[in-house]
Scaffold this motif. Structure first.
Motif, PDB file in Angstrom:
ATOM      1  N   THR A 130      32.193   5.446 -14.256  1.00  0.00           N
ATOM      2  CA  THR A 130      31.076   5.385 -15.200  1.00  0.00           C
ATOM      3  C   THR A 130      30.657   6.761 -15.696  1.00  0.00           C
ATOM      4  O   THR A 130      29.770   6.880 -16.527  1.00  0.00           O
ATOM      5  N   GLY A 131      31.293   7.798 -15.169  1.00  0.00           N
ATOM      6  CA  GLY A 131      30.980   9.159 -15.573  1.00  0.00           C
ATOM      7  C   GLY A 131      30.053   9.857 -14.591  1.00  0.00           C
ATOM      8  O   GLY A 131      29.248   9.213 -13.921  1.00  0.00           O
ATOM      9  N   VAL A 132      30.215  11.147 -14.494  1.00  0.00           N
ATOM     10  CA  VAL A 132      29.408  11.965 -13.601  1.00  0.00           C
ATOM     11  C   VAL A 132      28.633  12.973 -14.438  1.00  0.00           C
ATOM     12  O   VAL A 132      29.202  13.638 -15.300  1.00  0.00           O
ATOM     13  N   ILE A 133      27.344  13.045 -14.193  1.00  0.00           N
ATOM     14  CA  ILE A 133      26.476  14.004 -14.864  1.00  0.00           C
ATOM     15  C   ILE A 133      26.081  15.064 -13.839  1.00  0.00           C
ATOM     16  O   ILE A 133      25.729  14.733 -12.701  1.00  0.00           O
ATOM     17  N   ALA A 134      26.123  16.324 -14.241  1.00  0.00           N
ATOM     18  CA  ALA A 134      25.739  17.421 -13.343  1.00  0.00           C
ATOM     19  C   ALA A 134      24.698  18.294 -14.023  1.00  0.00           C
ATOM     20  O   ALA A 134      24.744  18.482 -15.247  1.00  0.00           O
ATOM     21  N   GLN A 135      23.768  18.810 -13.221  1.00  0.00           N
ATOM     22  CA  GLN A 135      22.727  19.699 -13.724  1.00  0.00           C
ATOM     23  C   GLN A 135      22.401  20.757 -12.695  1.00  0.00           C
ATOM     24  O   GLN A 135      22.438  20.497 -11.494  1.00  0.00           O
ATOM     25  N   ARG A 136      22.025  21.918 -13.204  1.00  0.00           N
ATOM     26  CA  ARG A 136      21.605  23.034 -12.359  1.00  0.00           C
ATOM     27  C   ARG A 136      20.106  23.240 -12.521  1.00  0.00           C
ATOM     28  O   ARG A 136      19.581  23.157 -13.628  1.00  0.00           O
ATOM     29  N   CYS A 137      19.424  23.499 -11.419  1.00  0.00           N
ATOM     30  CA  CYS A 137      17.992  23.766 -11.447  1.00  0.00           C
ATOM     31  C   CYS A 137      17.687  24.984 -10.596  1.00  0.00           C
ATOM     32  O   CYS A 137      18.482  25.372  -9.740  1.00  0.00           O
ATOM     33  N   HIS A 138      16.520  25.532 -10.833  1.00  0.00           N
ATOM     34  CA  HIS A 138      16.009  26.584  -9.959  1.00  0.00           C
ATOM     35  C   HIS A 138      14.595  26.203  -9.554  1.00  0.00           C
ATOM     36  O   HIS A 138      13.755  25.914 -10.404  1.00  0.00           O
ATOM     37  N   PHE A 139      14.349  26.191  -8.244  1.00  0.00           N
ATOM     38  CA  PHE A 139      13.042  25.834  -7.706  1.00  0.00           C
ATOM     39  C   PHE A 139      12.426  27.032  -7.005  1.00  0.00           C
ATOM     40  O   PHE A 139      13.131  27.832  -6.391  1.00  0.00           O
ATOM     41  N   ASP A 140      11.124  27.123  -7.094  1.00  0.00           N
ATOM     42  CA  ASP A 140      10.391  28.186  -6.413  1.00  0.00           C
ATOM     43  C   ASP A 140       9.819  27.674  -5.099  1.00  0.00           C
ATOM     44  O   ASP A 140       9.656  26.478  -4.905  1.00  0.00           O
ATOM     45  N   GLY A 141       9.503  28.611  -4.223  1.00  0.00           N
ATOM     46  CA  GLY A 141       8.870  28.261  -2.967  1.00  0.00           C
ATOM     47  C   GLY A 141       9.736  28.594  -1.779  1.00  0.00           C
ATOM     48  O   GLY A 141      10.836  29.136  -1.910  1.00  0.00           O
ATOM     49  N   ASP A 142       9.232  28.233  -0.605  1.00  0.00           N
ATOM     50  CA  ASP A 142       9.973  28.473   0.628  1.00  0.00           C
ATOM     51  C   ASP A 142      11.055  27.403   0.799  1.00  0.00           C
ATOM     52  O   ASP A 142      11.228  26.529  -0.062  1.00  0.00           O
ATOM     53  N   ARG A 143      11.775  27.478   1.897  1.00  0.00           N
ATOM     54  CA  ARG A 143      12.886  26.569   2.159  1.00  0.00           C
ATOM     55  C   ARG A 143      12.470  25.103   2.043  1.00  0.00           C
ATOM     56  O   ARG A 143      13.139  24.295   1.408  1.00  0.00           O
ATOM     57  N   ASP A 144      11.357  24.760   2.673  1.00  0.00           N
ATOM     58  CA  ASP A 144      10.889  23.378   2.649  1.00  0.00           C
ATOM     59  C   ASP A 144      10.557  22.944   1.221  1.00  0.00           C
ATOM     60  O   ASP A 144      10.896  21.831   0.811  1.00  0.00           O
ATOM     61  N   ALA A 145       9.914  23.820   0.469  1.00  0.00           N
ATOM     62  CA  ALA A 145       9.543  23.489  -0.907  1.00  0.00           C
ATOM     63  C   ALA A 145      10.781  23.289  -1.785  1.00  0.00           C
ATOM     64  O   ALA A 145      10.833  22.353  -2.589  1.00  0.00           O
ATOM     65  N   VAL A 146      11.768  24.146  -1.643  1.00  0.00           N
ATOM     66  CA  VAL A 146      13.005  24.014  -2.423  1.00  0.00           C
ATOM     67  C   VAL A 146      13.698  22.701  -2.075  1.00  0.00           C
ATOM     68  O   VAL A 146      14.140  21.954  -2.963  1.00  0.00           O
ATOM     69  N   ARG A 147      13.758  22.384  -0.809  1.00  0.00           N
ATOM     70  CA  ARG A 147      14.430  21.154  -0.383  1.00  0.00           C
ATOM     71  C   ARG A 147      13.669  19.907  -0.857  1.00  0.00           C
ATOM     72  O   ARG A 147      14.266  18.948  -1.341  1.00  0.00           O
ATOM     73  N   ARG A 148      12.355  19.920  -0.718  1.00  0.00           N
ATOM     74  CA  ARG A 148      11.545  18.776  -1.150  1.00  0.00           C
ATOM     75  C   ARG A 148      11.691  18.555  -2.656  1.00  0.00           C
ATOM     76  O   ARG A 148      11.886  17.425  -3.121  1.00  0.00           O
ATOM     77  N   GLN A 149      11.611  19.613  -3.440  1.00  0.00           N
ATOM     78  CA  GLN A 149      11.778  19.502  -4.892  1.00  0.00           C
ATOM     79  C   GLN A 149      13.176  18.994  -5.231  1.00  0.00           C
ATOM     80  O   GLN A 149      13.355  18.225  -6.188  1.00  0.00           O
TER      81      GLN A 149
END
Length: 165
Positions: A130-149
């Protein structure tokens, strides 16, 4: 900070979409360490559509379990578009699921580079047929914040992907 209610709301949408269609999914996670699978399986009845989760934290596991090419890992790095695309394809192939979500990123506090600073995360959703969509993001914060986002973004992307089918 994103609250757990946000995660629960998106998980319900994903679960409803998959259940309605009788479809299944699997996760292929690196920096989130199984958090996406945990969020999905927190919902009662998730065994009807959630086949499992693969935590492939090391490059060796990505290569050996998900069949990510050594060339992609060497040339692009684990946190890259080619790798998350191959993670989706490998997870679907290994599990037999209809869809997969994959995530690989630099959660920190170490490991960032000028090219891929802490908070850089690649996502992919879909399936080979069905196709694969990929995206790159950048999140701010500590390790937990990056993982949660990352968890929320991965689930929102999956819901959006499923709505478009």
């Amino acid at each position: 900070m994103l609250r757990d209610e946000t995660i629960q709301r998106v998980v319900s949408e994903v679960g409803d979409l998959l259940s309605l269609r009788g479809q299944t999914m699997v996760t292929a996670e690196s920096c989130t360490g199984g958090w996406i699978a945990k969020a999905l399986t927190d919902r009662p009845g998730s065994s009807g559509y959630m086949l499992g989760g693969l935590v492939t934290y090391s490059n060796g596991m990505k290569r050996d379990v998900l069949h990510v090419s050594a060339e992609s890992l060497e040339h692009s790095g684990a946190v890259s578009e080619p790798v998350v695309r191959q993670m989706v394809e490998g997870a679907v192939t290994v599990s037999g699921a209809d869809f997969a979500v994959a995530v690989s990123g630099v959660a920190g506090p170490e490991g960032g580079t000028d090219e891929k600073p802490v908070g850089t995360v690649w996502f992919a959703w879909g399936a080979p047929d069905t196709g694969v969509i990929a995206q790159r993001c950048h999140f701010d914060g500590d390790r937990d914040a990056v993982r949660r986002q990352s968890v929320v973004y991965a689930l929102q992307g999956l819901a959006e992907y499923l709505r478009k089918l």
